[in-house]
Design a protein around this motif. Structure first.
Motif, mmCIF file in Angstrom:
data_model
loop_
_atom_site.group_PDB
_atom_site.id
_atom_site.type_symbol
_atom_site.label_atom_id
_atom_site.label_comp_id
_atom_site.label_asym_id
_atom_site.label_seq_id
_atom_site.Cartn_x
_atom_site.Cartn_y
_atom_site.Cartn_z
ATOM 1 N N LYS B 168 27.709 66.750 47.728
ATOM 2 C CA LYS B 168 28.653 66.096 46.817
ATOM 3 C C LYS B 168 29.942 66.873 46.635
ATOM 4 C CE LYS B 168 25.862 65.143 43.226
ATOM 5 N NZ LYS B 168 25.497 64.632 41.904
ATOM 6 N N LYS B 169 31.022 66.159 46.349
ATOM 7 C CA LYS B 169 32.254 66.808 45.918
ATOM 8 C C LYS B 169 32.094 67.182 44.457
ATOM 9 C CE LYS B 169 36.064 66.483 48.782
ATOM 10 N NZ LYS B 169 35.661 67.735 49.390
ATOM 11 N N GLY B 170 32.724 68.237 44.054
ATOM 12 C CA GLY B 170 32.638 68.617 42.643
ATOM 13 C C GLY B 170 32.056 70.013 42.498
ATOM 14 N N ILE B 171 31.913 70.430 41.240
ATOM 15 C CA ILE B 171 31.412 71.772 40.967
ATOM 16 C C ILE B 171 30.087 71.665 40.217
ATOM 17 C CG2 ILE B 171 31.954 74.007 39.922
ATOM 18 C CD1 ILE B 171 34.854 73.365 40.087
ATOM 19 N N TYR B 172 29.062 72.302 40.756
ATOM 20 C CA TYR B 172 27.728 72.181 40.160
ATOM 21 C C TYR B 172 27.081 73.541 40.004
ATOM 22 C CZ TYR B 172 28.759 67.521 41.709
ATOM 23 O OH TYR B 172 29.383 66.335 41.909
ATOM 24 N N LEU B 173 26.304 73.649 38.960
ATOM 25 C CA LEU B 173 25.551 74.881 38.745
ATOM 26 C C LEU B 173 24.071 74.529 38.779
ATOM 27 C CD1 LEU B 173 26.090 77.907 37.866
ATOM 28 C CD2 LEU B 173 25.297 77.159 35.637
ATOM 29 N N VAL B 174 23.337 75.214 39.636
ATOM 30 C CA VAL B 174 21.918 74.918 39.776
ATOM 31 C C VAL B 174 21.152 76.201 39.520
ATOM 32 C CG1 VAL B 174 20.206 73.851 41.258
ATOM 33 C CG2 VAL B 174 22.623 73.399 41.663
ATOM 34 N N SER B 175 20.170 76.178 38.625
ATOM 35 C CA SER B 175 19.392 77.394 38.467
ATOM 36 C C SER B 175 17.924 77.130 38.256
ATOM 37 C CB SER B 175 19.929 78.286 37.345
ATOM 38 O OG SER B 175 20.553 77.544 36.364
ATOM 39 N N ASP B 176 17.148 78.065 38.742
ATOM 40 C CA ASP B 176 15.711 78.044 38.568
ATOM 41 C C ASP B 176 15.402 79.199 37.627
ATOM 42 O OD1 ASP B 176 13.009 78.045 38.688
ATOM 43 O OD2 ASP B 176 12.886 77.845 40.856
ATOM 44 N N PHE B 177 14.969 78.856 36.416
ATOM 45 C CA PHE B 177 14.724 79.933 35.453
ATOM 46 C C PHE B 177 13.373 80.551 35.691
ATOM 47 C CE2 PHE B 177 16.950 76.966 32.304
ATOM 48 C CZ PHE B 177 18.165 77.258 32.859
ATOM 49 N N GLY B 178 13.353 81.814 35.791
ATOM 50 C CA GLY B 178 12.096 82.533 35.852
ATOM 51 C C GLY B 178 12.447 83.954 35.547
ATOM 52 N N THR B 179 11.513 84.862 35.781
ATOM 53 C CA THR B 179 11.846 86.257 35.513
ATOM 54 C C THR B 179 13.038 86.661 36.372
ATOM 55 O OG1 THR B 179 10.202 86.903 37.105
ATOM 56 C CG2 THR B 179 9.548 86.902 34.810
ATOM 57 N N ASN B 180 13.081 86.105 37.587
ATOM 58 C CA ASN B 180 14.283 86.256 38.393
ATOM 59 C C ASN B 180 14.925 84.897 38.505
ATOM 60 O OD1 ASN B 180 14.627 88.905 39.145
ATOM 61 N ND2 ASN B 180 13.121 88.743 40.771
ATOM 62 N N ALA B 181 16.062 84.708 37.869
ATOM 63 C CA ALA B 181 16.675 83.391 37.918
ATOM 64 C C ALA B 181 17.539 83.297 39.169
ATOM 65 C CB ALA B 181 17.518 83.167 36.677
ATOM 66 N N GLU B 182 17.240 82.314 39.988
ATOM 67 C CA GLU B 182 18.124 82.062 41.127
ATOM 68 C C GLU B 182 19.200 81.117 40.643
ATOM 69 O OE1 GLU B 182 14.632 81.907 42.081
ATOM 70 O OE2 GLU B 182 14.996 83.954 42.768
ATOM 71 N N ILE B 183 20.450 81.480 40.907
ATOM 72 C CA ILE B 183 21.533 80.652 40.425
ATOM 73 C C ILE B 183 22.461 80.317 41.586
ATOM 74 C CG2 ILE B 183 23.421 80.476 38.761
ATOM 75 C CD1 ILE B 183 22.073 82.617 37.121
ATOM 76 N N GLY B 184 22.778 79.052 41.731
ATOM 77 C CA GLY B 184 23.722 78.643 42.757
ATOM 78 C C GLY B 184 24.890 77.910 42.118
ATOM 79 N N LEU B 185 26.087 78.318 42.483
ATOM 80 C CA LEU B 185 27.275 77.610 42.027
ATOM 81 C C LEU B 185 27.822 76.914 43.257
ATOM 82 C CD1 LEU B 185 29.382 77.147 39.747
ATOM 83 C CD2 LEU B 185 30.557 79.161 40.584
ATOM 84 N N ILE B 336 32.732 73.040 35.513
ATOM 85 C CA ILE B 336 31.489 72.617 36.157
ATOM 86 C C ILE B 336 31.179 71.173 35.755
ATOM 87 C CG2 ILE B 336 28.993 72.988 36.175
ATOM 88 C CD1 ILE B 336 29.644 76.003 35.889
ATOM 89 N N ASP B 337 30.943 70.336 36.750
ATOM 90 C CA ASP B 337 30.721 68.926 36.466
ATOM 91 C C ASP B 337 29.321 68.667 35.928
ATOM 92 O OD1 ASP B 337 33.268 67.866 37.316
ATOM 93 O OD2 ASP B 337 32.682 68.511 39.321
ATOM 94 N N SER B 338 28.309 69.241 36.579
ATOM 95 C CA SER B 338 26.973 69.124 35.986
ATOM 96 C C SER B 338 26.132 70.346 36.285
ATOM 97 C CB SER B 338 26.248 67.848 36.410
ATOM 98 O OG SER B 338 26.810 67.271 37.526
ATOM 99 N N THR B 339 25.129 70.485 35.428
ATOM 100 C CA THR B 339 24.258 71.648 35.479
ATOM 101 C C THR B 339 22.848 71.168 35.767
ATOM 102 O OG1 THR B 339 25.643 72.621 33.768
ATOM 103 C CG2 THR B 339 23.507 73.636 34.114
ATOM 104 N N TYR B 340 22.183 71.811 36.712
ATOM 105 C CA TYR B 340 20.821 71.414 37.076
ATOM 106 C C TYR B 340 19.856 72.520 36.702
ATOM 107 C CZ TYR B 340 22.958 67.708 39.785
ATOM 108 O OH TYR B 340 23.679 66.603 40.156
ATOM 109 N N MET B 341 18.781 72.138 36.028
ATOM 110 C CA MET B 341 17.765 73.115 35.654
ATOM 111 C C MET B 341 16.504 72.807 36.439
ATOM 112 S SD MET B 341 18.598 72.725 31.579
ATOM 113 C CE MET B 341 17.446 73.888 30.946
#
Ligand code: B12
Ligand code: SF4
Ligand code: SF4
Lengths: 471, 543, 275
Positions: B168-185, B336-341
Motif C-alpha cells: 500500500k501507499k502511505g505510512i504504516y506502523l506494524v508491531s508485534d508486542f512481546g518481550t522483544n517487540a518487532e516494529i516495522g515502519l 502515520i496513517d494506521s497502526t497495526y497490532m
C-alpha cells in the motif's frame, strides 16, 4: 506579494489612548449610539445578558421564535423589576438560526417587539445584539468563501439588520485549524500563522461584508472576538494546576489575538466589541471603541483567572452564555441579568462619585498577579501591547508577532520584579516560544511561504485558497 | 473429507500453537495449543541460555517432543500429513531447525570470535520430517520461512505481510508486542524495522504478581464510576467481568459474576493498571499515591512501585523505538496513517490503553488488531508452498533498512528520557523540551477517539470443526545429587513449584521452571551440591 | 497619578490570590538561583563561570571559561577542584532534589570531562584523583546505559574511571586490572547469557594471582544471590551508589566481604535488595 498588506482598510498605526491609565470602564473615546436611546461607552456601563435557546427549540422555526421571545421577555421583566436603567440583550445564534435566514428574521423580529414594548412603556434603554454563528466548514468545499454556509451567514446578517437588531457581531473562525494544531502541540509558529495571518485575512473578508450590510440599516457593526483561537488556548490552559497548555503560551496567543480582532474595527466595526474577546482592552487602547467584557459574572459559561480584572475598562458587562432554564432565583435570563446588572450598578456608582479610577485599580489588582494571562490584560499592560501592535500596524503578521514578544516582555518584567512567579513548565514554554518567535522572519511573505509549506500537509483542513493565498 | 493434511505451527515464547488443515478443501479442521513453552524460562533469552547451557540438541529434542505431543491432539492421522510449516522468532525457529543459536545470544563480535561462531544464513528452507524429528509421514516436507535479520525473524515478516501494508501507499506502523517487540515502519512499501527489547514486564513477568495469560488471571481493567472493574480470564480464556474495587485499598465495591479469586495479573492487565493509574492520578511516576504505595486489584493481587518502574522501563522502549524509527525514516509520528497490532498481546490489549501508555504512538488514528499473524502465515505456506520463495525475496530486500538500536545514539538519548520519566517522574512537557533540544520531533498529542478495527473475534480466528484443544506439557527431567543432605532448601526456594525431591530423586518440570534467569535452587543449596546442569546430563544419557 | 502602584505596594498578594501551581512545584528559577546550588557555587571568577558551564551542561561555556582561566595562569588543579568539580557538585545537588534528570547529568558530565581534558593538557599528566576504577559491560552485551551512568557518577565523584566500553572480552578486563591496578571495578550485564562472565573473570584473576578490593556487579538481569555465589564481588544496585562504594574502599579500607554486609550503611540509604 502573497498577502497584500491590505489597503482597502485603514490600519491603526497610532494609539487613540495615549496612556493606559486614561482608560476606565464606562467611558470610551468613540461612544456608540443606537436606536432606543442607548449609548455605549458614553459614561455608563451597560449590563448584558445572553441566553442560549433550550435544547429542542431548534427543531422548528415556531419553537425557536417562541424561545427567543421568552428569553427577551424574561430579561425585560427582571430589568424593570430591579430597576436597571439600561441593558443589552444578545442572541447568539444556534446553527439552525443562521442556516435559515428566514428564522433569523423572525426571531429578531420577535425580540425587537418585546424590547420595543418595554422601551415604550418604561423608557428603559435597550440594545439588541444579534450574533449569527460562523457555520462555515473550512475543509468542506468550496471552503470558507462562497459556500452555502457562507452565503447563509451573509443573508442572516442582513435579515437581522433589516428586522431591527441594534448591532451585529460574529465570532469568526478563520485560521482555527492552524491555531488548534499549534495550541495542542505547543507550536507557537502555527499559532501565530493561524491567528495573526489567517485569522486576520479571514476577518477582513467577513467584516467588510458586515459593515456594508449595516450601512443599509439602522444597525451598527459591533465586533468580533478571538474566541475560536485565543480562548481555545485559554480554556485548554485551564486552571492553575492544569498542564495541557501552558498559561504563558495562552498569554502569547492572547496578544496575537488582539492584533487579529482589531481588524474588525479597521473594517469599520464600531463596538462594543464582542464580550468574550478577552483581548478587547488592548483593542480599546488602540482604537478608542467601546468594548463588552465578561469575567466573574460569566461563571455560568466557563472559568477564567481574571474575573474582576476584566471589569476594569469595560463598557458592557456580560454573562457570556447560559442555557435557558429555571434557577431557584428565576429563569436564567432573569438571574444572570441581575448579576451583571448589579455589578454594572457598582461601576456606575463609582463613575458618578468620581471613584472610577480607584475601583478600576481594585478590580485590576485582585487578579493582576493571579496568572500571566491576567497580567497582560491589566490596562497598563494592555496599552503596552497596543503600542507594540501599532508599531507594525500596517502588517498583520508583524504586529501579531510583536504583540506576542511584548507579552513575553511584560511577563518577564513581572517575574524579574518578583511580582509573579512561574512554574518551570510555564517558564520553559515561554522561553522556547519566545525564542521561536524571535527567530521568525521579519518579512511576512517569507513567513507565509514557510508556513504554507510546513503546514499544508500536516493540517489537512488547511487550504491556502480559503485565504486567497497563492501556493 | 480428503485424507491429505497439512500442519501449521507457530512457536511462541509463551507456547506452541498448531493447526491441522485439510488440503482437499483448504480448511482448518483442528487446533491444539500449549500455554507454556517446553523450555525453562520466561522469555526467549532464557530459552536461548538454557539451550546454550544444555546443548542445542537437548533443547531441540525437548521442543520437538512437545510439538509432537501437541500435534497428536489434532485429531488427524499424522501419517497423512504431507506438509508442515512453522513460524516464530529466529530463536524458536533455529531451535526447531536445530541450527546455530549462539549468535543470537551475544551482541558484538567478541563472543562470536572467541567461540568461533558463524552465523547461519536463516534463509527459507525446505526440510523433511525425519530431519526435524516430527512424528508425521516420513515423506512430509517441512517449510521454514526466512528471517530478515538475526533478531527480526519470520514472525516479523508474517506481521508485515499479513497486515497487507507492503503493497500500500502511505505510512504504516506494524508491531508485534512481546518481550522483544518487532516494529516495522512502512513508508510506501519501504520497511524500516527494529527490535525493541521491551522486557518481560510486557508479558506480566518480573512483576510481583504477574503471570502469563491463563485461567484466573486479571487481563484487563475498566474505569467505572465507583472504582476499577476487573476482567478475569475464565477456563476458556475468555475475559469476564469480575469485581469492582477501589484500587487504592482493594475494597470490593461491587461483586462481579466471576467471584473466583484471581491468581495473578497478565501483561495486558498490567498495562491496563498502568494506564488507569496514570489517568486517574493514582500513579504519579515513579510513585503510587495510595497509603501503602500499592495498587490493589484483588485480595493479594497488587502492583508495587517496583512493578511500576519495570513496566515503565519496558513501555519506554516502545516509545523510544517509535521516535527513533520516525527520526531515522524522517517522518513525523502523526503522519502515520494506521497502526497495526499483531500477536496475542497485541490482540488482547485494549488499544486505547496502549495508546495512553505509549505502546503505540498517541497519534494513532486508525488501529488494526490483526491477531496471530505467525500462525496465519504458516497456514498460507502449507496451502501454497511457492510462497516460501516470495518470502525469501521480500526478506532479502528488507535486510538493508534494519535499524540496530544498539548502535543508535538517537535511541540511547531518547531512552534516557524514558528512564527519567519512569524512574524519576520527569514531566512530559520537559521530555518534549529535551527532544527539541536534541533536535528531534516531539511526542504528538493524543487522539481522543481512535478508530479501532478488530478484524477477528479471537487471535486465532478459525479453530476448525474439532475445535481447540489445550495440551498440558509436563516434561520432567530427573536427577539425583550426590552428598545431598535432603534439607529441601532448593525446593522451598523454587518460586514456581517446579521442583520435587523424593527418595533421592530430584525432579524438575521444565515447562514450569524459570530456568537460567532464576537458578534459585542451585544458589540456595547450602551444600553446593545442586547442579542444575545435571538434569540435562541425565537426559542425554537416556537418549 | 500612579495610584495603582501605591495601592499595589500596600497589598499582600497571597492574601488575594495564591498561585498553587507555583506553591506546589516551586518557582521556576534558573539553576544557579537554587539556594543549595548557591551554597556550592564558587563566588570568585573564573571558577564561578567554569562551574556554571558545567551546571548548564554547556560544553562551550565550560571549555571557554576553563581556557581563559588557564591562560590567565590559574593552576589546572584549582580549575578542576574549585571550578569543574564544584559545578558537578551543584548538578548532583539538583539531581538529588529531583530538579535535574538523567540527560542533565549526561550533558553536565560531558562538559566537565571536556574541561578536565583541557586542564590535564596543561598539567601534562592525568590529574590526581581519589583513585582509579575500571568499568565494563560484559562480553556479548550491548546494554551500556547503566554502565555509562556508573562512569559518569564515578567521575563526578572525583575518581578516574577507565571506561572499557561494552562487549568487553574477559582478557581485556584482566589486562586492564594488570595495567591500572584499580581500587574498584564495576561490571554491568543485562542479559542472563552474558552475566556469566563475572565469575569467569574472577576465576581468571585468581589464576593470575590478581586481586581488586571489590568488583561491583550490576545490571538488569543480575541478582544479589548470583553475585554473592562467587568471591571478590559485590552486588551493585544503583549507579549513583558507585562512588560511595569506591569511597568506602579508599577511606575506610572496606573489603568486598564487608561491603556485602554493610552496603546500605555505606550508600547511606535503605536498599531493599540488601534487606
Ligand atoms: C534499552 C534496552 C536495550 C537497548 C540497549 C541500548 C543501550 N545502548 O544500552 C537495545 C534496544 C539496543 C537493546 C537490545 C537488545 N536487548 Co535489550 N533491553 C533494554 C531494556 C528495555 C532496558 C535496559 C536499560 O537500559 N535499563 C536501564 C539501565 C540504566 O539499567 P542498568 O543498565 O541495569 O543499570 C542500572 C542498575 O543495574 C545499576 N548498575 C548497573 N551496573 C552497575 C554496577 C555497579 C557497580 C552498581 C553499583 C550499579 C550498577 O545502575 C543502573 C541504575 O542506576 C531492557 C528491558 C528492561 N525493561 O529492563 C532490555 C533487555 C535487557 N534486553 C534484552 C535483550 C535480550 C536484548 C537483545 C539481545 C534482544 C535480541 N534478541 O535481539 C538486544 C541486543 C542485541 C541486538 N541485536 O541489538 C533482554 C535481556 C533478557 C535476558 N533475560 O537476558 C531484556 C531484559 C529485555 C527482554 N527481552 O526481556 N536492549
Ligand atoms: S528454583 Fe530452580 S527449579 Fe525452580 S524455577 Fe528456579 S531454576 Fe527452576
Ligand atoms: S538444597 Fe541442596 S542439599 Fe538441600 S535438598 Fe536441595 S540439593 Fe539437597
Amino acid at each position: 506579494m502573497k498577502y497584500l498588506v491590505v489597503n482597502h482598510v485603514r490600519r491603526f498605526t497610532k494609539m487613540v489612548y495615549k496612556k493606559g491609565e486614561e482608560m476606565v470602564f464606562g467611558r470610551s473615546k468613540f461612544p456608540v449610539s443606537q436606536r432606543w436611546n442607548i449609548q455605549l461607552g458614553a459614561g455608563y456601563v451597560v449590563p448584558e445578558v445572553k441566553v442560549a435557546p433550550v435544547e429542542g427549540s431548534e427543531t422548528s422555526e415556531e419553537r425557536m421564535i417562541a424561545e427567543c421571545r421568552n428569553i427577551a421577555q424574561s430579561a425585560c421583566e427582571r430589568a424593570v423589576a430591579i430597576g436597571l436603567p439600561a441593558f443589552m440583550l444578545e442572541q447568539e445564534h444556534v446553527s439552525q438560526q443562521t442556516n435559515n435566514p428566514e428564522w433569523a428574521a423572525e426571531t429578531t423580529k420577535a425580540q425587537v417587539e418585546v424590547l420595543e414594548k418595554y422601551y415604550d412603556e418604561y423608557g428603559i434603554r435597550v440594545s439588541l445584539r444579534q450574533t449569527p454563528a460562523d457555520i462555515r466548514i473550512e475543509e468542506r468545499g468550496p471552503g470558507l468563501r462562497g459556500s452555502d454556509y457562507d452565503n447563509n451567514i451573509e443573508e442572516t446578517m442582513e435579515a437581522c439588520a433589516a428586522n431591527g437588531a441594534s448591532d451585529l457581531c460574529i465570532e469568526s473562525m478563520g485560521g482555527k485549524a492552524l491555531s488548534d494544531y499549534g495550541i495542542s502541540r505547543g507550536d507557537p509558529r502555527a499559532i501565530l500563522f493561524g491567528i495573526g495571518v489567517l485569522g486576520s485575512i479571514d476577518m477582513e473578508y467577513m467584516w467588510n461584508r458586515i459593515v456594508n450590510i449595516c450601512k443599509k440599516y439602522d444597525c451598527r457593526p459591533g465586533g468580533d472576538t478571538d474566541c475560536a483561537q485565543a480562548n481555545t488556548a485559554m480554556f485548554m490552559a485551564g486552571g492553575l494546576l492544569d498542564k495541557d497548555v501552558s498559561h504563558t503560551m495562552a498569554a502569547l496567543a492572547r496578544g496575537m489575538g488582539a492584533a487579529r480582532s482589531l481588524v474588525a474595527v479597521e473594517c469599520g466595526a464600531l463596538g462594543p466589541l464582542k464580550d468574550c474577546g478577552y483581548e478587547n482592552p488592548i483593542i480599546k487602547a488602540i482604537s478608542g471603541v467601546p468594548i463588552a467584557m465578561e469575567g466573574k459574572n460569566a461563571v455560568c459559561a466557563h472559568s477564567d483567572l481574571m474575573g474582576n480584572l476584566t471589569c476594569a475598562v469595560t463598557d458592557v458587562w456580560s454573562n457570556e452564555s447560559v442555557y435557558h432554564r429555571q434557577e431557584m432565583g428565576g429563569t436564567t435570563p432573569e438571574v444572570w441579568l441581575q448579576a451583571t446588572g448589579f455589578e454594572s450598578a457598582l461601576m456606575n456608582t463609582a463613575l458618578q462619585t468620581g471613584q472610577e479610577e480607584v475601583l478600576r485599580d481594585l478590580y485590576t489588582l485582585t487578579d493582576k498577579y493571579r496568572d500571566p494571562q491576567a497580567l497582560i490584560l491589566a490596562y497598563d499592560n494592555a496599552h503596552r501591547i497596543g503600542e507594540a501592535i501599532v508599531k507594525y500596524g500596517k502588517d498583520p503578521y508583524l504586529r501579531a508577532r510583536e504583540a506576542a514578544l511584548e507579552v513575553g516582555k511584560i511577563i518577564n518584567e513581572a517575574v524579574d520584579a518578583n511580582k509573579l512567579y512561574l512554574t518551570r513548565f510555564e517558564r520553559e514554554s515561554l522561553d522556547s516560544s519566545l525564542k521561536t518567535i524571535e527567530n521568525l522572519p521579519m518579512d511576512s511573505d517569507q513567513f507565509i511561504d514557510e508556513c504554507i509549506r510546513a503546514y499544508s500537509r500536516k493540517v489537512p483542513e488547511f487550504n491556502p485558497k480559503n485565504y486567497e493565498l497563492e501556493v | 473429507m480428503s485424507d491429505r493434511y497439512a500442519i501449521a505451527i507457530d512457536i511462541g515464547t509463551s507456547g506452541i500453537r498448531a493447526q491441522a488443515l485439510d488440503l482437499g478443501i483448504s480448511e482448518v479442521i483442528s487446533t491444539a495449543i500449549t500455554l507454556r513453552h517446553p523450555l525453562p524460562g520466561a522469555n526467549v533469552v532464557d530459552h536461548l541460555h538454557f539451550a546454550i547451557t544444555v546443548g542445542r540438541e537437548t533443547a531441540h529434542y525437548l521442543l520437538i517432543e512437545a510439538i509432537n505431543d501437541v500435534i497428536k491432539n489434532l485429531n488427524i492421522d499424522l501419517r497423512n500429513v504431507e506438509r508442515t510449516a512453522v513460524c516464530g522468532n529466529p530463536i524458536q525457529i533455529s531451535l526447531f531447525h536445530n541450527v546455530e543459536i549462539r549468535d543470537l545470544a551475544y551482541w558484538g563480535e567478541h563472543a562470536l570470535e572467541r567461540l568461533e561462531i558463524t552465523q547461519p544464513p536463516r534463509n527459507a528452507t525446505v526440510t523433511s520430517s525425519e530431519e526435524i524429528g516430527l512424528e508425521i509421514s516420513k515423506k512430509a516436507e517441512i517449510y521454514i520461512p526466512p528471517a530478515i535479520k538475526h533478531e527480526i525473524g519470520a514472525d516479523a515478516l508474517a506481521m508485515l505481510i499479513k497486515s497487507g501494508v507492503l503493497e500500500k501507499k502511505g505510512i504504516y506502523l506494524v508491531s508485534d508486542f512481546g518481550t522483544n517487540a518487532e516494529i516495522g515502519l512502512v513508508i510506501d512499501g519501504e520497511v524500516y524495522s527494529c527490535s525493541a527489547a521491551a522486557g518481560p514486564a510486557i508479558e506480566g513477568q518480573m512483576i510481583e504478581k504477574g503471570r502469563l495469560a491463563s485461567p484466573g488471571t486479571i487481563c484487563d481493567l475498566e474505569l467505572t464510576d465507583n472504582g476499577w472493574k476487573i476482567r478475569i480470564l475464565d477456563e476458556n480464556l475468555i475475559a469476564r467481568d469480575g469485581d469492582v474495587v477501589d484500587p487504592s485499598s482493594g475494597k470490593v465495591i461491587q461483586s462481579g459474576n466471576i467471584n473466583k479469586k484471581a491468581i495473578g495479573i497478565t501483561g495486558t492487565g498490567v498495562i491496563a493498571a498502568y494506564s488507569l493509574g496514570l489517568r486517574t492520578g493514582l500513579i504519579s511516576l515513579p510513585k503510587i499515591k495510595s497509603k501503602d504505595h500499592r495498587i490493589h486489584l484483588q485480595e493479594d493481587i497488587y502492583l508495587t512501585e517496583e512493578d511500576i518502574e519495570n513496566i515503565g522501563k519496558a513501555l519506554g522502549a516502545f516509545r523510544a523505538a517509535h521516535l527513533t524509527l520516525a527520526e531515522e525514516a524522517d517522518i513525523f509520528l502523526d503522519e502515520i496513517d494506521s497502526t497495526y497490532m499483531a500477536g496475542a498481546s497485541g490482540f488482547y490489549v485494549d488499544p486505547n490503553k496502549s495508546l495512553n501508555v505509549g505502546q503505540i504512538p498517541p497519534s494513532s488514528k486508525e488501529i488494526y488488531q490483526i491477531g496471530n499473524t505467525s500462525l496465519a502465515m504458516a497456514r498460507d505456506i502449507v496451502l501454497n508452498p511457492a510462497l516460501l520463495d516470495d518470502l525469501q525475496k521480500i526478506a532479502d530486500e528488507m535486510r538493508g533498512k534494519h535499524i540496530t538500536l544498539a548502535t543508535s545514539r538517537t535511541f540511547e538519548k531518547i531512552y534516557s528520557l524514558e528512564l527519567s520519566v519512569s524512574q524519576q517522574g520527569m514531566p512530559f512537557w520537559m521530555y518534549n523540551d529535551w527532544l527539541a533540544r536534541y533536535g528531534f520531533q516531539k511526542i504528538p498529542p493524543k487522539v481522543s477517539d481512535p478508530n479501532i478495527h478488530r478484524i477477528f473475534e479471537k487471535d486465532i480466528p478459525e479453530l476448525g470443526k474439532y475445535g481447540l484443544k489445550i495440551v498440558e506439557i509436563g516434561s520432567i527431567l530427573t536427577t539425583g545429587f550426590e552428598r545431598c543432605i535432603n534439607c529441601l532448601k532448593c525446593v522451598e526456594n523454587c518460586p514456581e513449584n517446579a521442583l520435587t525431591i523424593e527418595n533421592g530423586e530430584t525432579k524438575v518440570r521444565t515447562d514450569l521452571c524459570s530456568g537460567m534467569a532464576c537458578l534459585r535452587c542451585e544458589l540456595s543449596c547450602p551444600e553446593k551440591v545442586f547442579k542444575y546442569r545435571d538434569f540435562l546430563a541425565k537426559k542425554e544419557q537416556k537418549e | 497619578m500612579n495610584n495603582i502602584e501605591e495601592l499595589e505596594s500596600k497589598m499582600d498578594q497571597d492574601f488575594v490570590a495564591v498561585r498553587y501551581n507555583v506553591e506546589l512545584e516551586g518557582p521556576a528559577i534558573t539553576p544557579e538561583k537554587d539556594p543549595d546550588v548557591q551554597a556550592i557555587l564558587p563566588k570568585e571568577e573564573p571558577y564561578r563561570s567554569i562551574a556554571m558551564g558545567v551546571l548548564h551542561g554547556d560544553i562551550d561555556e565550560a571549555l571557554n571559561s576553563v581556557k581563559e582561566g588557564l591562560e590567565d595562569g590559574l593552576s589546572p588543579m584549582d580549575v578542576i577542584n574549585d571550578g569543574l568539580m564544584k559545578g558537578m557538585d551543584a548538578v548532583n545537588a539538583l539531581y538529588t532534589k529531583g530538579f535535574f534528570f538523567l540527560p542533565d547529568l549526561m550533558l553536565s558530565g560531558d562538559a566537565m570531562m571536556e574541561g578536565l581534558k583541557e586542564s590535564e593538557k596543561v598539567l601534562g599528566h592525568k590529574s590526581e584523583t581519589k583513585g582509579t576504577v575500571v568499568s565494563f559491560v560484559a562480553e556479548g552485551d550491548p546494554h551500556d546505559i547503566g554502565k555509562n551512568l556508573v562512569v559518569m557518577f564515578l567521575r563526578a565523584g572525583g575518581f578516574e574511571a577507565i571506561d572499557l566500553g561494552r562487549d568487553v572480552p574477559n582478557e581485556e578486563v584482566i589486562d586492564a586490572v594488570k595495567e591500572y591496578k584499580p581500587i574498584f571495578m564495576t561490571g554491568t550485564a543485562l542479559m542472563t547469557t552474558t552475566m556469566t562472565a563475572f565469575p569467569k573473570i574472577v576465576e581468571e584473576m585468581q589464576e593470575n594471582g590478581l586481586e581488586v578490593p571489590a568488583i561491583g556487579c550490576g545490571g538488569g538481569s543480575v541478582r544479589r544471590d548470583f553475585v554473592e555465589s562467587f568471591p571478590m564481588s559485590v552486588y551493585g544496585v544503583e549507579a549513583y551508589h558507585t562512588p560511595k562504594l569506591a569511597d568506602s574502599i579508599i577511606k575506610d579500607k572496606k573489603t568486598w566481604k564487608e561491603i556485602r554486609k554493610e552496603y546500605s550503611e555505606i550508600v547511606g540509604e535503605f536498599v531493599p535488595e540488601y534487606d
